[in-house]
Scaffold this active site. Structure first.
Site, PDB file in Angstrom:
ATOM      1  N   LYS A 173      -0.867   8.903  -6.632  1.00  0.00           N
ATOM      2  CA  LYS A 173      -2.277   8.643  -6.303  1.00  0.00           C
ATOM      3  C   LYS A 173      -2.391   7.145  -6.065  1.00  0.00           C
ATOM      4  O   LYS A 173      -2.393   6.340  -6.995  1.00  0.00           O
ATOM      5  CB  LYS A 173      -3.195   9.089  -7.433  1.00  0.00           C
TER       6      LYS A 173
ATOM      7  N   GLU B 173       2.220  14.097  -5.757  1.00  0.00           N
ATOM      8  CA  GLU B 173       2.372  12.861  -4.987  1.00  0.00           C
ATOM      9  C   GLU B 173       1.662  11.714  -5.681  1.00  0.00           C
ATOM     10  O   GLU B 173       0.761  11.926  -6.501  1.00  0.00           O
ATOM     11  CB  GLU B 173       1.868  13.040  -3.547  1.00  0.00           C
TER      12      GLU B 173
ATOM     13  N   CYS C 166       7.085 -36.468 -23.414  1.00  0.00           N
ATOM     14  CA  CYS C 166       6.284 -35.333 -23.887  1.00  0.00           C
ATOM     15  C   CYS C 166       7.213 -34.304 -24.543  1.00  0.00           C
ATOM     16  O   CYS C 166       8.106 -33.772 -23.889  1.00  0.00           O
ATOM     17  CB  CYS C 166       5.542 -34.713 -22.706  1.00  0.00           C
TER      18      CYS C 166
ATOM     19  N   LYS D  76      -4.448  11.155 -14.326  1.00  0.00           N
ATOM     20  CA  LYS D  76      -4.609   9.703 -14.380  1.00  0.00           C
ATOM     21  C   LYS D  76      -3.589   9.037 -15.299  1.00  0.00           C
ATOM     22  O   LYS D  76      -3.268   9.548 -16.365  1.00  0.00           O
ATOM     23  CB  LYS D  76      -6.028   9.366 -14.867  1.00  0.00           C
TER      24      LYS D  76
ATOM     25  N   CYS E 285      -2.826 -34.762 -22.254  1.00  0.00           N
ATOM     26  CA  CYS E 285      -1.896 -33.680 -22.562  1.00  0.00           C
ATOM     27  C   CYS E 285      -2.070 -33.251 -24.020  1.00  0.00           C
ATOM     28  O   CYS E 285      -2.037 -34.096 -24.913  1.00  0.00           O
ATOM     29  CB  CYS E 285      -0.470 -34.146 -22.305  1.00  0.00           C
TER      30      CYS E 285
ATOM     31  N   ASP F 270       7.676 -11.144  18.408  1.00  0.00           N
ATOM     32  CA  ASP F 270       6.587 -12.053  18.789  1.00  0.00           C
ATOM     33  C   ASP F 270       6.693 -12.482  20.249  1.00  0.00           C
ATOM     34  O   ASP F 270       5.700 -12.615  20.949  1.00  0.00           O
ATOM     35  CB  ASP F 270       6.578 -13.283  17.880  1.00  0.00           C
TER      36      ASP F 270
ATOM     37  N   CYS G 264       1.212 -34.472 -26.015  1.00  0.00           N
ATOM     38  CA  CYS G 264       1.651 -35.857 -26.230  1.00  0.00           C
ATOM     39  C   CYS G 264       0.553 -36.866 -25.916  1.00  0.00           C
ATOM     40  O   CYS G 264       0.793 -38.065 -25.983  1.00  0.00           O
ATOM     41  CB  CYS G 264       2.882 -36.161 -25.384  1.00  0.00           C
TER      42      CYS G 264
ATOM     43  N   TYR H 250      -1.976  11.412   3.645  1.00  0.00           N
ATOM     44  CA  TYR H 250      -1.748  12.492   2.680  1.00  0.00           C
ATOM     45  C   TYR H 250      -2.524  13.776   2.973  1.00  0.00           C
ATOM     46  O   TYR H 250      -2.477  14.712   2.175  1.00  0.00           O
ATOM     47  CB  TYR H 250      -2.035  12.030   1.251  1.00  0.00           C
TER      48      TYR H 250
ATOM     49  N   ASP I 241      -3.714   3.506  -5.195  1.00  0.00           N
ATOM     50  CA  ASP I 241      -4.943   2.841  -5.580  1.00  0.00           C
ATOM     51  C   ASP I 241      -5.426   1.939  -4.445  1.00  0.00           C
ATOM     52  O   ASP I 241      -5.198   0.735  -4.447  1.00  0.00           O
ATOM     53  CB  ASP I 241      -4.704   2.040  -6.860  1.00  0.00           C
TER      54      ASP I 241
ATOM     55  N   LYS J  59      -1.302  19.153  -5.743  1.00  0.00           N
ATOM     56  CA  LYS J  59      -2.002  19.996  -4.772  1.00  0.00           C
ATOM     57  C   LYS J  59      -1.258  21.320  -4.660  1.00  0.00           C
ATOM     58  O   LYS J  59      -0.022  21.310  -4.537  1.00  0.00           O
ATOM     59  CB  LYS J  59      -2.013  19.335  -3.390  1.00  0.00           C
TER      60      LYS J  59
ATOM     61  N   CYS K 244       0.988 -33.142 -16.966  1.00  0.00           N
ATOM     62  CA  CYS K 244       1.078 -34.203 -17.965  1.00  0.00           C
ATOM     63  C   CYS K 244       1.938 -35.293 -17.366  1.00  0.00           C
ATOM     64  O   CYS K 244       2.982 -35.015 -16.769  1.00  0.00           O
ATOM     65  CB  CYS K 244       1.736 -33.644 -19.227  1.00  0.00           C
TER      66      CYS K 244
HETATM   67  S1  IVH Z   1      -6.177  14.016  -1.725  1.00  0.00           S
HETATM   68  C1  IVH Z   1      -9.526  16.934  -1.386  1.00  0.00           C
HETATM   69  N1  IVH Z   1      -4.039  12.566  -2.182  1.00  0.00           N
HETATM   70  O1  IVH Z   1      -8.058   9.572  -4.519  1.00  0.00           O
HETATM   71  C2  IVH Z   1      -8.489  15.976  -1.765  1.00  0.00           C
HETATM   72  N2  IVH Z   1      -6.164  11.586  -2.541  1.00  0.00           N
HETATM   73  O2  IVH Z   1     -10.476  10.920  -6.048  1.00  0.00           O
HETATM   74  C3  IVH Z   1      -8.730  14.635  -1.236  1.00  0.00           C
HETATM   75  N3  IVH Z   1      -6.085   9.245  -3.256  1.00  0.00           N
HETATM   76  O3  IVH Z   1     -10.736   9.410  -2.352  1.00  0.00           O
HETATM   77  C4  IVH Z   1      -7.849  13.588  -1.688  1.00  0.00           C
HETATM   78  N4  IVH Z   1      -3.908   9.051  -3.248  1.00  0.00           N
HETATM   79  O4  IVH Z   1      -8.808   7.952  -1.777  1.00  0.00           O
HETATM   80  C5  IVH Z   1      -5.384  12.605  -2.189  1.00  0.00           C
HETATM   81  N5  IVH Z   1      -2.060  11.359  -2.531  1.00  0.00           N
HETATM   82  C6  IVH Z   1      -3.400  11.423  -2.518  1.00  0.00           C
HETATM   83  C7  IVH Z   1      -4.191  10.305  -2.884  1.00  0.00           C
HETATM   84  C8  IVH Z   1      -5.579  10.442  -2.882  1.00  0.00           C
HETATM   85  C9  IVH Z   1      -5.050   8.434  -3.463  1.00  0.00           C
HETATM   86  C10 IVH Z   1      -7.501   8.872  -3.438  1.00  0.00           C
HETATM   87  C11 IVH Z   1      -8.374   9.182  -2.260  1.00  0.00           C
HETATM   88  C12 IVH Z   1      -9.555   9.948  -2.776  1.00  0.00           C
HETATM   89  C13 IVH Z   1      -9.406   9.811  -4.254  1.00  0.00           C
HETATM   90  C14 IVH Z   1      -9.771  11.126  -4.913  1.00  0.00           C
END
Ligand code: IVH
Length: 690
Positions: A131, A129, A448, A330, A424, A53, A427, A241, A133, A306, A442
């Site tokens: 996925k 890898e 209590c 999923k 409460c 900082d 009590c 990714y 969120d 992939k 409370c």
């Molecule tokens: S690859 C053509 N790798 O999932 C491939 N996507 O439904 C493009 N996501 O919109 C995506 N982790 O936001 C890829 N390790 C990962 C991911 C990833 C999350 C999301 C991404 C994409 C959605 C695909």
């Protein structure tokens, strides 16, 4: 940052700016970038935040004096820019596609079969890898400089969120390293870690502002703010990714090698990905990661597989808007809808009232959920959750399931707003709410029964008096049957009384009596912790014991004296005073002592407070207590908490998913302990460090 660039910068601005200033600015620029990368990308900081900082402040001052010093990749650009009125559109040169899904091993086998058939090859190498969120982002770098960041939008057109993205520490404003392509568009996921999400929501709750339903919404909401100075305060981060467009042929031939290239250019890439063989390899990875899902420091909704080789990806090509060479496997959903049957109010040890949702049982993320927290009165009002509603329930990580909102479109006619009780439910004492506090309480104190039960449960718990065999149910029974009314009464229980309890044989009754007898010899810090004073945790109890040496002195101490203790601020001091001033608390303590509970006073001249003096400790990985808390407590014991591992490090505390620091500690032969051991150290047991 490359040396050449500094020279260029120097030349460009040399006319009006003193040489010393130029050099200093360039040095600060370089150091800030370096430490930023260590902190956000490598998760391995080398200097305390305050030093960072101070350097940033110095550079900001120089740039204010000489605006020409401020380049687009200056670390000062991360604080946010002037608010926009709207985002402009960005056309993606290479469309941002979505992924197909598989939900079972059979469907995964089908995906693999299609790939094998398409390639006429029986054993395909995949990269598996997490996925993540969050939300997809495209980062465009020209000559190494981040010039544009865009959301996915509909896949062909997104929004320009460059100003917001520049505030994210994990995203380099300039790429570093060798062979950087002239133009490269890097893709990845912007997300908020689970800890970041909890902290953000807690902050929102404290401010009385809207909380976010889940980390994905929080990330999306934060990235799409028109005022980037607010985005700058949100704990956004990113994993890369994929590569979209790329100008020259520097990219490797496989996805796994490209990920390493991205990492080498200073981009953040997950360490979780793995190269696996065939559907079997994919499924093994899936099972392993699903098992660890709750322990990961961020939320994932599945695995992405992939095909590793780019030539094979090309052969397979695309079908409509998704690649044939990748798919998402999923995980079970962490959010489900169910019926809200009732809202009960639970009374905690300190009288805090927590509304609890009773739900039609529903499976969330693989676990059946029947109860979920609604946090507090304001949250129910803000979310307008009503009994009978269809509600969204969320369960993620180790966090207690919560109701995140109602599906109002499904609300039944006549559903009434929830009325928070003014008395409460246990009590009937008056419910009070101190201004500025989120929780109503409370006012009955130990009158209590709910509070009494909770305080006795706490007293008996493992980290307090550790009375084995005295479970929560038994405490409730004993209070309900009026055999005990406080913790001291435990020590007057007889074998006959105990044997009369539900599911209590003669043998377990005797064992419990032995455990009670054994618990009488205790340490002062543990005894103080056992008393269950509000916000006096184990570390504070230890600090108090070490500072004052005996209980009398603590009981007689004024707020000012209490605040002399490390760890004790005005609020905790007031809580201790309030506790001490209540005669029934003193009575219970006297009774405990006359029933045989005893401890040794502490010689304050040789204080255990400094038990860790001279020790250098590094925290890494995910801990269930916050890093800040662990750090404070270790420091209160005299330790120096450092950001990086070296030969001088005395100890590394490794939480879940510890990465490079753990490896380094092992390489250097530095002592590594887990969080359970950390808790012991904080409780004063430093034998492992001897
Ligand atoms: S690859 C053509 N790798 O999932 C491939 N996507 O439904 C493009 N996501 O919109 C995506 N982790 O936001 C890829 N390790 C990962 C991911 C990833 C999350 C999301 C991404 C994409 C959605 C695909």
């Amino acid at each position: 940052m490359s040396k050449n660039r500094d020279k260029d910068t120097n030349k460009k601005y040399a006319m009006s700016i003193p040489k010393k200033t130029l050099e200093r600015a360039a040095k600060l620029h370089e150091q800030l970038n370096y430490h930023n990368h260590r902190y956000y990308v490598l998760d391995d900081p080398q200097i305390p935040d305050i030093e960072y900082d101070m350097m940033l402040r110095e550079l900001q001052d120089l740039e204010a004096q000489y605006p020409k010093l401020c380049s687009p990749d200056s670390p000062t650009q991360r604080v946010g820019a002037a608010p926009l009125s709207k985002f402009s559109e960005v056309k993606h040169e290479v469309p941002m596609l979505s992924l197909g899904n598989v939900f079972s091993e059979d469907e995964l086998n089908d995906f693999d079969r299609r790939c094998r058939e398409g390639l006429d090859n029986d054993n395909i190498e995949y990269v598996a890898e997490p996925k993540l969120d969050g939300l997809a982002i495209s980062l465009l770098y020209k000559e190494g400089l981040l010039i544009r960041a865009a959301t996915r939008g509909d896949g062909s057109t997104g929004e320009d969120v460059t100003a917001n993205v520049k505030t994210i520490g994990a995203i380099p404003l300039r790429l570093s390293g060798k062979n950087i392509p002239d133009v490269i568009e890097v893709r990845g996921e912007i997300y908020i870690s689970s800890d970041g999400f909890e902290a953000l929501n807690a902050r929102q709750r404290d401010k009385g502002e809207k909380t976010f339903a889940n980390p994905r919404n929080a990330a999306a909401g934060s990235l799409r703010l028109l005022d980037s100075s607010i985005t700058a305060q949100r704990p956004l981060t990113m994993y890369c990714y994929a590569v979209g467009a790329c100008s020259d042929g520097v990219l490797a031939d496989t996805h796994s090698d490209v990920l390493e290239q991205l990492r080498a250019w200073g981009l953040r890439v997950s360490h979780e990905h793995a190269v696996v063989q065939g559907a079997k390899g994919c499924y093994k990875y899936y099972e392993k990661l699903l098992e660890r899902r709750d322990k990961l420091p961020y939320e994932i909704d599945g695995i992405v597989y992939k095909v590793n080789r780019f030539d094979q990806q090309q052969t397979l090509g695309f079908v409509s808007r998704a690649p044939r060479w990748a798919t998402a496997h999923k995980f079970p959903a962490q959010e489900k809808t169910t019926q809200l049957l009732a809202i009960d109010i639970q009374v905690g040890r300190t009288g805090a009232l927590t509304p609890v949702a009773r739900l039609e049982p529903v499976e969330v993320g693989g676990v059946t959920v029947t109860n979920a927290t609604l946090h507090n009165q304001d949250e129910i009002e803000r979310k307008d959750v009503r009994v009978g509603d269809t509600v969204i329930v969320r369960r993620a990580g180790d966090v207690i399931p919560e109701v995140v909102g109602s599906v109002t479109s499904k609300r039944k006619k006549g559903a009434r707003k929830f009325k928070f009780p003014s008395q409460c439910p246990e009590c009937a004492s008056e419910v009070v709410r101190i201004e500025g506090e989120a929780k109503a309480r409370c006012s009955g104190g130990l009158y209590c029964p709910a509070q009494r039960k909770e305080s006795i449960k706490h007293f008996a718990s493992r980290r307090a008096m550790d009375i084995e065999g005295l479970g929560d149910k038994l405490v409730e029974q004993l209070v309900d049957e009026e055999l005990i009314s406080d913790a001291a009464d435990l020590y007057t229980l007889t074998a006959e009384q105990l044997a009369g309890m539900e599911r209590m044989g003669e043998k377990s009754a005797n064992n419990l009596l032995i455990a009670l007898e054994e618990s009488k010899a205790i340490t002062l810090p543990r005894f103080i912790f056992s008393l269950g004073i509000r916000e006096v945790g184990e570390a504070t109890a230890r600090s108090l014991a070490n500072h004052f040496g005996n209980l009398e002195k603590i009981m007689l101490a004024t707020s000012e004296e209490l605040e002399q203790v490390p760890d004790v601020g005005p609020v905790v001091a007031r809580n201790i005073e309030t506790f001490d001033h209540q005669s029934h608390n003193r009575d219970v303590i006297d009774k405990l002592i006359s029933n045989g509970v005893h401890w040794d006073d502490i010689d304050v001249t040789e204080s255990a407070e400094q038990l860790l003096a001279g020790k250098i400790i590094v925290l890494t990985g995910a801990l269930s207590m916050s890093r800040g808390e662990a750090k404070d407590k270790l420091q209160a014991m005299g330790a120096k908490v450092s950001g990086s591992v070296s030969k001088k490090t005395s100890l590394v505390i490794a939480g879940a998913d510890a990465g490079s620091k753990l490896t380094k500690a092992n390489d250097l032969g530095v002592l590594v302990l887990d969080e359970t051991e950390l808790v012991k150290i904080l409780a004063g047991d430093v034998s492992k460090l001897a």
